[in-house]
Scaffold this motif. Sequence first.
Motif, mmCIF file in Angstrom:
data_model
loop_
_atom_site.group_PDB
_atom_site.id
_atom_site.type_symbol
_atom_site.label_atom_id
_atom_site.label_comp_id
_atom_site.label_asym_id
_atom_site.label_seq_id
_atom_site.Cartn_x
_atom_site.Cartn_y
_atom_site.Cartn_z
ATOM 1 N N LYS A 114 69.814 43.045 59.670
ATOM 2 C CA LYS A 114 70.169 41.371 60.862
ATOM 3 C C LYS A 114 68.842 40.480 60.424
ATOM 4 O O LYS A 114 68.839 39.261 60.983
ATOM 5 N N ARG A 115 67.769 41.782 60.573
ATOM 6 C CA ARG A 115 66.666 40.633 60.376
ATOM 7 C C ARG A 115 66.388 40.379 58.963
ATOM 8 O O ARG A 115 65.219 39.271 58.688
ATOM 9 N N ILE A 116 67.386 40.543 57.924
ATOM 10 C CA ILE A 116 66.992 39.609 56.242
ATOM 11 C C ILE A 116 68.151 39.001 56.153
ATOM 12 O O ILE A 116 68.249 37.994 55.270
ATOM 13 N N THR A 195 66.928 41.755 67.934
ATOM 14 C CA THR A 195 66.447 42.233 69.519
ATOM 15 C C THR A 195 65.310 42.392 69.062
ATOM 16 O O THR A 195 64.648 42.950 68.499
ATOM 17 N N ASP A 196 63.897 42.118 70.427
ATOM 18 C CA ASP A 196 62.116 42.520 70.681
ATOM 19 C C ASP A 196 62.412 43.739 70.140
ATOM 20 O O ASP A 196 61.822 44.386 69.208
ATOM 21 N N GLU A 197 62.938 44.982 70.776
ATOM 22 C CA GLU A 197 63.230 46.078 69.986
ATOM 23 C C GLU A 197 63.236 46.599 68.715
ATOM 24 O O GLU A 197 62.797 47.193 68.389
ATOM 25 N N GLU A 198 64.787 46.419 68.109
ATOM 26 C CA GLU A 198 65.193 46.167 67.187
ATOM 27 C C GLU A 198 63.755 45.916 65.748
ATOM 28 O O GLU A 198 63.316 46.520 65.157
ATOM 29 N N LYS A 199 63.343 44.783 66.372
ATOM 30 C CA LYS A 199 61.932 44.899 65.256
ATOM 31 C C LYS A 199 61.188 45.580 65.864
ATOM 32 O O LYS A 199 60.174 46.174 64.059
#
Length: 642
Positions: A114-116, A195-199
């Motif tokens: 999801k970040r990419i 999410t912030d936690e996932e980042k």
Amino acid sequence: MASADLGSAEWERSKISAQDINLLKKLGISKQPKALLFPSEESYPTPPMEYRVSFVDHLIRGLSAPIHNFLRGLLFVYGLQLHHLTPNSILHISIFITLCESFLGVQPNWALWKRIFLCRCNGSANVAYNIGGVVICVRPDVEYFDVKFPDSVQGWRKKWLYIHEENHGSIEDNIPPFDGAEKIYRRRSWDAEATDEEKMATEALMTRIHELQSTRGQELSGIQITAYFLRIRVQPLQARKNPLWKYAGDDDVDRLSVDLPVKDLEKVVRKISSLNKKDAVPSSCRVKPYSATNALPENHPDLVSLPPLPEGGEVEERAVVTDDNQGASRPESEAAISRKSAVSSEKDADSEATASAQSLPPAVSPRNKRKRDDVEDSGTSKAEEAAPSNLKAAFDPYLDALISSGDEEEAQAIDATARTKNLARANKRADELAIKLEQSESARKKAEVDVASVEDLRKRLHDAESYLSEHITEQSVREAAIIKRLESQNRRFVRKTSQEYELKDPDNDPLLDALSFLEFHGDEAREGLTEAKEGLSRLYPYFFPKKKEPAIFLALAKCFNPPEDLGLKVRQENMKVAVESTIALVADSQQSIDWTKVGDTQEMETTKWQSLIRAAKPNSKKILAYLGCKPTPAPSSSKPEV
């Protein structure tokens, strides 16, 4: 104007060449019993039970059944079927899974994905595709590997087939059932952000990716990753017994085939990328991948983050944003080609438009439900911000508040800082649009130059075709003359003659003269072989009375070339017959002879031998007549050969 949804009209009869089938055999995908079924005459897929629809270009990019759980989760979250994804999107997923398992040492990570990446529609204002209607692309603000996708994948939509999938007992555990006309809905999950936690949890992985990209002398590229999973013969998108960091080489249980020859490997890499013949295909990765021989470090973090699977139920991110399949703007020529390919039956190439010819809007968070332009798969791995075709006033919450409220005091209470930020964003947007306009003008000028080049190429092609036509005509005339001459010479030599044939015009055509001599000497050679065969057939029974004449010359030559002397052998056999006959003759005369003494005789003096011959000479004719032999003019007085 709403885009036209082609749906089932895009499907047509599958056209898979023998070259494609041979490539699938070399890759090992079709070696399993009934792993693939090739369509016959149907123009719309009707997969049998336990089979799903796939494409040749998907399979050579790492797809195989049963599919990997990560891919199954992506299809569920995004609400897609396999035929909705373009070949470059399939390659994106294969490279990501290989990157995670072989170079990061973790399972494919949903939070990292999801970040990419994000999803976009592949279409235009007039056409909404069903086959390859969705592309996966890199977010514009993310530094990721330059994969070097090809500008177009020619005709991939026409190369569909059936791939076998084992039934796991529940329909939710398998690939979604095929529906060729299912409409593509854009969902919130297409823009889902970490999410912030996932980042925080994936920050170490992103740092490692940047190190793999930029470490001097050890830079890793998308082409290296692609060549690696093709080289080890493991399909990244297939459900496997072991992750790639446990890859055991030639004995690995997940390998589909033996190593590809270097020539075939380079051919496949160039086929699925934009490398040309001058670009070298990497023979190895600059970074050593994790495997059974290069184990993970001790205390290596095990990050598990998978997309929601079907058995987990519906997820909020799957909510439909809009049912309008309007895609990103495309070049007019590209859109025309794609529409022509999808609607008509002409043999036009299906292509995936290049990023330089189109643009992509920035990613939208799941909370933003505004409609925007979409993107189609391209030859690059990054998405860019799009310039809208019609400039409209940007949404301003401040102005909206003024319009929706009649209370001036409430309007004045809005923070001036927000208005300043909106104005700054509008100015920035205007600057970006100006830059895009300048780039479009440059592209237009370049296109005009390209048109002139195309006209020159057409003229040269026409000249080449004219020359080829003339050459073919001359060649046909020459072939007709040769055939006519050969027919004439054949009639001439049907009459077998021993006289040498003299050509009337030996310098006219050396080729025809050579053919005439060849036919003449060929007749002589055939006659000589026939006579030789007849002579050998007569001679063979004399030397080999009890054997059958061989049918081939090699066996006959072996018979006449034994280790022993054939002449001596024949004389010895004749002498043996004569001795046995003489013994029988003496026995029949009822003379008393001590045969033991006769058998012990070692030597006989010549004078005694000659006297015995003289004594027997008066009766020699009678004896020979009794034995069935013709008498010789002068009987030999030499000793017999024993």
